[in-house]
Design a protein around this motif. Structure first.
Motif, PDB file in Angstrom:
ATOM      1  N   THR A 168       0.814  -1.202   0.000  1.00  0.00           N
ATOM      2  CA  THR A 168       0.000   0.000   0.000  1.00  0.00           C
ATOM      3  C   THR A 168       0.849   1.254   0.000  1.00  0.00           C
ATOM      4  O   THR A 168       1.976   1.262   0.508  1.00  0.00           O
ATOM      5  CB  THR A 168      -0.944   0.009   1.223  1.00  0.00           C
ATOM      6  N   LYS A 169       0.287   2.317  -0.570  1.00  0.00           N
ATOM      7  CA  LYS A 169       0.894   3.638  -0.496  1.00  0.00           C
ATOM      8  C   LYS A 169       0.247   4.408   0.647  1.00  0.00           C
ATOM      9  O   LYS A 169      -0.787   4.031   1.157  1.00  0.00           O
ATOM     10  CB  LYS A 169       0.685   4.406  -1.804  1.00  0.00           C
ATOM     11  N   GLY A 170       0.848   5.546   1.003  1.00  0.00           N
ATOM     12  CA  GLY A 170       0.232   6.395   2.002  1.00  0.00           C
ATOM     13  C   GLY A 170       1.144   6.680   3.170  1.00  0.00           C
ATOM     14  O   GLY A 170       2.299   6.238   3.220  1.00  0.00           O
ATOM     15  N   ASP A 171       0.622   7.440   4.111  1.00  0.00           N
ATOM     16  CA  ASP A 171       1.376   7.808   5.307  1.00  0.00           C
ATOM     17  C   ASP A 171       1.593   6.580   6.188  1.00  0.00           C
ATOM     18  O   ASP A 171       0.661   5.821   6.467  1.00  0.00           O
ATOM     19  CB  ASP A 171       0.598   8.879   6.074  1.00  0.00           C
ATOM     20  N   LEU A 172       2.817   6.387   6.651  1.00  0.00           N
ATOM     21  CA  LEU A 172       3.183   5.192   7.414  1.00  0.00           C
ATOM     22  C   LEU A 172       2.306   5.016   8.655  1.00  0.00           C
ATOM     23  O   LEU A 172       1.715   3.949   8.859  1.00  0.00           O
ATOM     24  CB  LEU A 172       4.653   5.273   7.819  1.00  0.00           C
ATOM     25  N   LEU A 173       2.200   6.045   9.479  1.00  0.00           N
ATOM     26  CA  LEU A 173       1.449   5.918  10.726  1.00  0.00           C
ATOM     27  C   LEU A 173      -0.033   5.672  10.466  1.00  0.00           C
ATOM     28  O   LEU A 173      -0.670   4.868  11.159  1.00  0.00           O
ATOM     29  CB  LEU A 173       1.638   7.172  11.584  1.00  0.00           C
ATOM     30  N   ASP A 174      -0.578   6.360   9.471  1.00  0.00           N
ATOM     31  CA  ASP A 174      -1.998   6.196   9.177  1.00  0.00           C
ATOM     32  C   ASP A 174      -2.301   4.804   8.639  1.00  0.00           C
ATOM     33  O   ASP A 174      -3.293   4.175   9.035  1.00  0.00           O
ATOM     34  CB  ASP A 174      -2.444   7.256   8.169  1.00  0.00           C
ATOM     35  N   GLN A 175      -1.451   4.305   7.759  1.00  0.00           N
ATOM     36  CA  GLN A 175      -1.688   2.969   7.219  1.00  0.00           C
ATOM     37  C   GLN A 175      -1.518   1.894   8.294  1.00  0.00           C
ATOM     38  O   GLN A 175      -2.267   0.911   8.327  1.00  0.00           O
ATOM     39  CB  GLN A 175      -0.754   2.697   6.032  1.00  0.00           C
ATOM     40  N   GLU A 176      -0.551   2.077   9.163  1.00  0.00           N
ATOM     41  CA  GLU A 176      -0.389   1.132  10.268  1.00  0.00           C
ATOM     42  C   GLU A 176      -1.602   1.163  11.201  1.00  0.00           C
ATOM     43  O   GLU A 176      -2.052   0.116  11.677  1.00  0.00           O
ATOM     44  CB  GLU A 176       0.881   1.459  11.048  1.00  0.00           C
ATOM     45  N   ARG A 177      -2.141   2.361  11.445  1.00  0.00           N
ATOM     46  CA  ARG A 177      -3.334   2.483  12.284  1.00  0.00           C
ATOM     47  C   ARG A 177      -4.518   1.754  11.660  1.00  0.00           C
ATOM     48  O   ARG A 177      -5.225   0.988  12.329  1.00  0.00           O
ATOM     49  CB  ARG A 177      -3.689   3.967  12.467  1.00  0.00           C
ATOM     50  N   LYS A 178      -4.735   1.982  10.364  1.00  0.00           N
ATOM     51  CA  LYS A 178      -5.875   1.362   9.703  1.00  0.00           C
ATOM     52  C   LYS A 178      -5.747  -0.164   9.673  1.00  0.00           C
ATOM     53  O   LYS A 178      -6.735  -0.883   9.874  1.00  0.00           O
ATOM     54  CB  LYS A 178      -6.046   1.940   8.294  1.00  0.00           C
ATOM     55  N   LEU A 179      -4.539  -0.644   9.429  1.00  0.00           N
ATOM     56  CA  LEU A 179      -4.345  -2.093   9.407  1.00  0.00           C
ATOM     57  C   LEU A 179      -4.625  -2.689  10.784  1.00  0.00           C
ATOM     58  O   LEU A 179      -5.297  -3.727  10.899  1.00  0.00           O
ATOM     59  CB  LEU A 179      -2.926  -2.435   8.963  1.00  0.00           C
ATOM     60  N   ALA A 180      -4.157  -2.034  11.842  1.00  0.00           N
ATOM     61  CA  ALA A 180      -4.395  -2.536  13.201  1.00  0.00           C
ATOM     62  C   ALA A 180      -5.887  -2.544  13.519  1.00  0.00           C
ATOM     63  O   ALA A 180      -6.402  -3.513  14.097  1.00  0.00           O
ATOM     64  CB  ALA A 180      -3.635  -1.678  14.203  1.00  0.00           C
ATOM     65  N   GLN A 181      -6.597  -1.488  13.138  1.00  0.00           N
ATOM     66  CA  GLN A 181      -8.023  -1.397  13.436  1.00  0.00           C
ATOM     67  C   GLN A 181      -8.864  -2.328  12.568  1.00  0.00           C
ATOM     68  O   GLN A 181      -9.979  -2.697  12.941  1.00  0.00           O
ATOM     69  CB  GLN A 181      -8.513   0.038  13.275  1.00  0.00           C
ATOM     70  N   SER A 182      -8.333  -2.700  11.422  1.00  0.00           N
ATOM     71  CA  SER A 182      -9.105  -3.550  10.499  1.00  0.00           C
ATOM     72  C   SER A 182      -9.314  -4.958  11.021  1.00  0.00           C
ATOM     73  O   SER A 182     -10.241  -5.658  10.593  1.00  0.00           O
ATOM     74  CB  SER A 182      -8.396  -3.621   9.142  1.00  0.00           C
ATOM     75  N   GLY A 183      -8.419  -5.405  11.902  1.00  0.00           N
ATOM     76  CA  GLY A 183      -8.477  -6.774  12.381  1.00  0.00           C
ATOM     77  C   GLY A 183      -7.874  -7.781  11.421  1.00  0.00           C
ATOM     78  O   GLY A 183      -7.928  -8.992  11.657  1.00  0.00           O
ATOM     79  N   LEU A 184      -7.264  -7.296  10.336  1.00  0.00           N
ATOM     80  CA  LEU A 184      -6.710  -8.197   9.321  1.00  0.00           C
ATOM     81  C   LEU A 184      -5.199  -8.400   9.450  1.00  0.00           C
ATOM     82  O   LEU A 184      -4.633  -9.235   8.754  1.00  0.00           O
ATOM     83  CB  LEU A 184      -7.005  -7.632   7.921  1.00  0.00           C
ATOM     84  N   GLY A 185      -4.563  -7.635  10.309  1.00  0.00           N
ATOM     85  CA  GLY A 185      -3.101  -7.620  10.357  1.00  0.00           C
ATOM     86  C   GLY A 185      -2.457  -8.982  10.539  1.00  0.00           C
ATOM     87  O   GLY A 185      -1.428  -9.273   9.910  1.00  0.00           O
ATOM     88  N   ASP A 186      -3.036  -9.819  11.390  1.00  0.00           N
ATOM     89  CA  ASP A 186      -2.406 -11.116  11.691  1.00  0.00           C
ATOM     90  C   ASP A 186      -2.436 -12.079  10.512  1.00  0.00           C
ATOM     91  O   ASP A 186      -1.709 -13.085  10.521  1.00  0.00           O
ATOM     92  CB  ASP A 186      -3.097 -11.761  12.889  1.00  0.00           C
ATOM     93  N   PHE A 187      -3.253 -11.805   9.510  1.00  0.00           N
ATOM     94  CA  PHE A 187      -3.344 -12.717   8.371  1.00  0.00           C
ATOM     95  C   PHE A 187      -2.198 -12.511   7.372  1.00  0.00           C
ATOM     96  O   PHE A 187      -1.912 -13.405   6.573  1.00  0.00           O
ATOM     97  CB  PHE A 187      -4.669 -12.530   7.631  1.00  0.00           C
ATOM     98  N   PHE A 188      -1.563 -11.353   7.416  1.00  0.00           N
ATOM     99  CA  PHE A 188      -0.557 -11.035   6.402  1.00  0.00           C
ATOM    100  C   PHE A 188       0.828 -11.530   6.802  1.00  0.00           C
ATOM    101  O   PHE A 188       1.256 -11.373   7.945  1.00  0.00           O
ATOM    102  CB  PHE A 188      -0.517  -9.525   6.145  1.00  0.00           C
ATOM    103  N   ASP A 189       1.512 -12.093   5.824  1.00  0.00           N
ATOM    104  CA  ASP A 189       2.893 -12.529   6.028  1.00  0.00           C
ATOM    105  C   ASP A 189       3.877 -11.375   5.907  1.00  0.00           C
ATOM    106  O   ASP A 189       5.016 -11.477   6.351  1.00  0.00           O
ATOM    107  CB  ASP A 189       3.257 -13.615   5.009  1.00  0.00           C
ATOM    108  N   GLY A 190       3.434 -10.295   5.295  1.00  0.00           N
ATOM    109  CA  GLY A 190       4.282  -9.126   5.156  1.00  0.00           C
ATOM    110  C   GLY A 190       3.452  -7.892   4.873  1.00  0.00           C
ATOM    111  O   GLY A 190       2.338  -7.993   4.338  1.00  0.00           O
ATOM    112  N   VAL A 191       3.972  -6.736   5.260  1.00  0.00           N
ATOM    113  CA  VAL A 191       3.320  -5.453   5.005  1.00  0.00           C
ATOM    114  C   VAL A 191       4.358  -4.514   4.408  1.00  0.00           C
ATOM    115  O   VAL A 191       5.417  -4.285   5.006  1.00  0.00           O
ATOM    116  CB  VAL A 191       2.736  -4.841   6.300  1.00  0.00           C
TER     117      VAL A 191
END
Length: 234
Positions: free
Chosen positions: A124-147
């Motif tokens: 993904t593109k975008g601001d690092l902190l904002d994208q990390e926040r959205k991924l954490a709130q999405s509940g999907l973070g643990d499914f990804f092998d890499g970000v």
């Protein structure tokens, strides 16, 4: 793991969760604040010009968008924009940075299903902190092998990323809502490129559908992704 595809890349904004709709709401507020100085279409044109100019300075994301709104506000008011307007624009941007994440239909089911059979990577593109926040709130973070949060998406981006998380683009697929950023450069790298149109797409992400690529596919939504993989891997 099925023969053929090994690594699946997902875009984030407007592929897994809503994003552009919040920009559009803020643009409407922007136009309302400056309605006494210029018409909406002219203001939007000036904003788009500022965003395009500033990509090299601020990159993609809400913070760059906030700063890009201030420039035309100064221009259309002949440098007389009230401080209260600037304050409201900053507040609108801060609201965007705190907005809850709204997953798109079938996003969680698709990510969960593919995580069981493939290496999956968020690109993904975008601001690092904002994208990390959205991924954490999405509940999907643990499914990804890499970000991978990158400044831009190019052919080289996909070549490097798919080599890092697998055997390279030849055994990879990228899924996203932007032909310009998600699909075309992935195809050029040698991967599959899957386009899922979103109802709202930023003007700077528009591109013509690719021609001459056997690995290009289009889906209505993420609910079709598992069946698509069965087809291309059969």
């Amino acid at each position: 793991m099925p023969k053929g595809l090994q690594t699946i890349g997902f875009d984030a904004d407007d592929t897994l969760w809503q994003n552009e709709s919040f920009y559009r709401l803020t643009q409407e507020r922007f136009a309302e604040l400056l309605a006494n100085y210029t018409d909406r279409d002219h203001l939007y044109d000036r904003l788009l010009e500022a965003e395009k100019r500033n990509l090299g300075h601020y990159g993609f994301g809400i913070k760059g968008f906030m700063l890009s709104m201030i420039e035309p506000a100064i221009e259309v008011t002949d440098q007389a924009v009230p401080a209260s307007v600037i304050a409201e624009l900053l507040a609108a941007g801060q609201d965007m940075l705190a907005h809850p994440v709204h997953l798109l239909p079938h996003a969680e089911d698709a990510v969960r299903a593919l995580a069981e059979t493939h290496t999956i990577v968020l690109i993904t593109k975008g601001d690092l902190l904002d994208q990390e926040r959205k991924l954490a709130q999405s509940g999907l973070g643990d499914f990804f092998d890499g970000v991978e949060i990158v400044s831009n998406k190019t052919q080289a981006t996909y070549q490097t990323t798919f080599a890092r998380y697998g055997d390279g683009p030849d055994r990879a697929m990228m899924i996203g809502n932007s032909l310009k950023s998600d699909v075309i450069p992935a195809l050029e790298a040698g991967a599959w490129g899957v386009y899922i149109p979103h109802g709202l797409t930023w003007e700077l992400e528009h591109a013509e559908p690719p021609e001459g690529f056997d690995r290009y596919r289009e889906m209505t939504d993420l609910g079709e992704v598992v069946d698509l993989l069965r087809t291309v891997e059969s």
